[in-house]
Design a protein around this motif. Structure first.
Motif, mmCIF file in Angstrom:
data_model
loop_
_atom_site.group_PDB
_atom_site.id
_atom_site.type_symbol
_atom_site.label_atom_id
_atom_site.label_comp_id
_atom_site.label_asym_id
_atom_site.label_seq_id
_atom_site.Cartn_x
_atom_site.Cartn_y
_atom_site.Cartn_z
ATOM 1 N N PHE A 135 0.858 -1.178 0.000
ATOM 2 C CA PHE A 135 0.000 0.000 0.000
ATOM 3 C C PHE A 135 0.896 1.231 0.000
ATOM 4 C CE2 PHE A 135 -3.254 2.853 1.887
ATOM 5 C CZ PHE A 135 -4.158 2.729 0.858
ATOM 6 N N ASP A 136 1.303 1.621 -1.190
ATOM 7 C CA ASP A 136 2.265 2.707 -1.316
ATOM 8 C C ASP A 136 1.609 3.963 -1.873
ATOM 9 O OD1 ASP A 136 1.794 1.987 -3.913
ATOM 10 O OD2 ASP A 136 3.863 1.528 -4.395
ATOM 11 N N LEU A 137 2.417 4.967 -2.124
ATOM 12 C CA LEU A 137 1.914 6.243 -2.608
ATOM 13 C C LEU A 137 1.281 6.149 -3.990
ATOM 14 C CD1 LEU A 137 4.737 8.610 -1.402
ATOM 15 C CD2 LEU A 137 2.453 8.347 -0.474
ATOM 16 N N ASP A 138 1.806 5.290 -4.841
ATOM 17 C CA ASP A 138 1.214 5.137 -6.168
ATOM 18 C C ASP A 138 -0.220 4.624 -6.066
ATOM 19 O OD1 ASP A 138 3.431 6.007 -7.653
ATOM 20 O OD2 ASP A 138 4.359 4.036 -7.499
ATOM 21 N N THR A 139 -0.449 3.694 -5.168
ATOM 22 C CA THR A 139 -1.790 3.153 -4.966
ATOM 23 C C THR A 139 -2.735 4.238 -4.469
ATOM 24 O OG1 THR A 139 -0.833 1.012 -4.397
ATOM 25 C CG2 THR A 139 -3.130 1.378 -3.769
ATOM 26 N N ILE A 140 -2.289 5.009 -3.493
ATOM 27 C CA ILE A 140 -3.111 6.090 -2.945
ATOM 28 C C ILE A 140 -3.343 7.164 -4.003
ATOM 29 C CG2 ILE A 140 -3.266 7.898 -1.192
ATOM 30 C CD1 ILE A 140 -1.482 6.089 0.580
ATOM 31 N N ALA A 141 -2.289 7.548 -4.727
ATOM 32 C CA ALA A 141 -2.411 8.587 -5.754
ATOM 33 C C ALA A 141 -3.407 8.181 -6.838
ATOM 34 C CB ALA A 141 -1.046 8.885 -6.362
ATOM 35 N N GLU A 142 -3.378 6.926 -7.251
ATOM 36 C CA GLU A 142 -4.334 6.453 -8.257
ATOM 37 C C GLU A 142 -5.750 6.413 -7.695
ATOM 38 O OE1 GLU A 142 -4.241 5.893 -11.581
ATOM 39 O OE2 GLU A 142 -2.289 6.841 -11.365
ATOM 40 N N ALA A 143 -5.897 6.090 -6.427
ATOM 41 C CA ALA A 143 -7.220 6.026 -5.811
ATOM 42 C C ALA A 143 -7.865 7.406 -5.719
ATOM 43 C CB ALA A 143 -7.128 5.397 -4.419
ATOM 44 N N ILE A 144 -7.068 8.435 -5.474
ATOM 45 C CA ILE A 144 -7.626 9.780 -5.326
ATOM 46 C C ILE A 144 -7.568 10.591 -6.613
ATOM 47 C CG2 ILE A 144 -7.104 9.823 -2.860
ATOM 48 C CD1 ILE A 144 -4.800 11.784 -3.530
ATOM 49 N N ARG A 145 -7.002 10.034 -7.653
ATOM 50 C CA ARG A 145 -6.852 10.772 -8.910
ATOM 51 C C ARG A 145 -8.165 11.349 -9.442
ATOM 52 N NH1 ARG A 145 -3.312 8.855 -14.078
ATOM 53 N NH2 ARG A 145 -3.601 10.739 -15.285
ATOM 54 N N PRO A 146 -9.268 10.577 -9.478
ATOM 55 C CA PRO A 146 -10.528 11.173 -9.965
ATOM 56 C C PRO A 146 -10.982 12.367 -9.114
ATOM 57 C CG PRO A 146 -10.722 8.787 -9.829
ATOM 58 C CD PRO A 146 -9.420 9.157 -9.190
ATOM 59 N N MET A 147 -10.737 12.297 -7.815
ATOM 60 C CA MET A 147 -11.105 13.406 -6.937
ATOM 61 C C MET A 147 -10.270 14.639 -7.240
ATOM 62 S SD MET A 147 -11.347 11.204 -3.408
ATOM 63 C CE MET A 147 -11.768 12.571 -2.364
ATOM 64 N N VAL A 148 -8.987 14.433 -7.510
ATOM 65 C CA VAL A 148 -8.080 15.545 -7.808
ATOM 66 C C VAL A 148 -8.401 16.142 -9.181
ATOM 67 C CG1 VAL A 148 -5.659 16.136 -8.233
ATOM 68 C CG2 VAL A 148 -6.262 14.708 -6.295
ATOM 69 N N GLU A 149 -8.771 15.296 -10.141
ATOM 70 C CA GLU A 149 -9.151 15.810 -11.455
ATOM 71 C C GLU A 149 -10.380 16.706 -11.352
ATOM 72 O OE1 GLU A 149 -9.689 12.226 -13.709
ATOM 73 O OE2 GLU A 149 -7.621 12.254 -14.427
ATOM 74 N N THR A 150 -11.324 16.310 -10.515
ATOM 75 C CA THR A 150 -12.551 17.088 -10.327
ATOM 76 C C THR A 150 -12.281 18.374 -9.562
ATOM 77 O OG1 THR A 150 -13.829 15.047 -10.283
ATOM 78 C CG2 THR A 150 -14.884 17.006 -9.405
ATOM 79 N N ASP A 151 -11.476 18.291 -8.508
ATOM 80 C CA ASP A 151 -11.196 19.449 -7.660
ATOM 81 C C ASP A 151 -9.759 19.400 -7.159
ATOM 82 O OD1 ASP A 151 -11.241 21.616 -5.935
ATOM 83 O OD2 ASP A 151 -12.463 20.613 -4.425
ATOM 84 N N PRO A 152 -8.824 20.070 -7.872
ATOM 85 C CA PRO A 152 -7.416 20.049 -7.450
ATOM 86 C C PRO A 152 -7.173 20.640 -6.057
ATOM 87 C CG PRO A 152 -7.602 20.839 -9.695
ATOM 88 C CD PRO A 152 -8.996 20.757 -9.139
ATOM 89 N N SER A 153 -8.111 21.432 -5.559
ATOM 90 C CA SER A 153 -7.935 22.026 -4.228
ATOM 91 C C SER A 153 -8.673 21.227 -3.149
ATOM 92 C CB SER A 153 -8.438 23.474 -4.232
ATOM 93 O OG SER A 153 -9.830 23.504 -4.490
ATOM 94 N N ILE A 154 -8.871 19.953 -3.403
ATOM 95 C CA ILE A 154 -9.588 19.089 -2.467
ATOM 96 C C ILE A 154 -8.931 19.129 -1.088
ATOM 97 C CG2 ILE A 154 -8.294 17.040 -3.132
ATOM 98 C CD1 ILE A 154 -10.932 15.477 -2.747
#
Length: 77
Positions: free
Chosen positions: A11-30
């Motif tokens: 469970f590394d940063l790449d896994t977390i980054a991919e999991a939150i990617r749709p949220m960041v695409e929608t709102d970069p200031s999440i």
């Protein structure tokens, strides 16, 4: 999605980054607490503020916007 143990080595940063990617695409200031809540909800894993913001969110933003240097260069004058 499967449950990840707190000490899971994959469970590394790449896994977390991919999991939150749709949220960041929608709102970069999440908000960071939204990221922490999403990871908690999806994986039953609590990440630290540092891992959520300074590492995973920044990595996800870089992936969404093709890196900081490219994003900065594409800004209009």
């Amino acid at each position: 999605m499967e449950m990840i143990l707190q000490d899971h080595f994959k469970f590394d940063l790449d896994t977390i980054a991919e999991a939150i990617r749709p949220m960041v695409e929608t709102d970069p200031s999440i908000k960071v607490k939204s990221i922490i809540a999403e990871v908690q909800s999806r994986f039953n894993y609590t990440i630290s503020y540092r891992k959520a913001y300074w590492l995973a969110k920044q990595k996800s933003i870089a992936k969404v916007f093709d890196g900081w240097k490219y994003s900065y260069q594409t800004l209009p004058w």
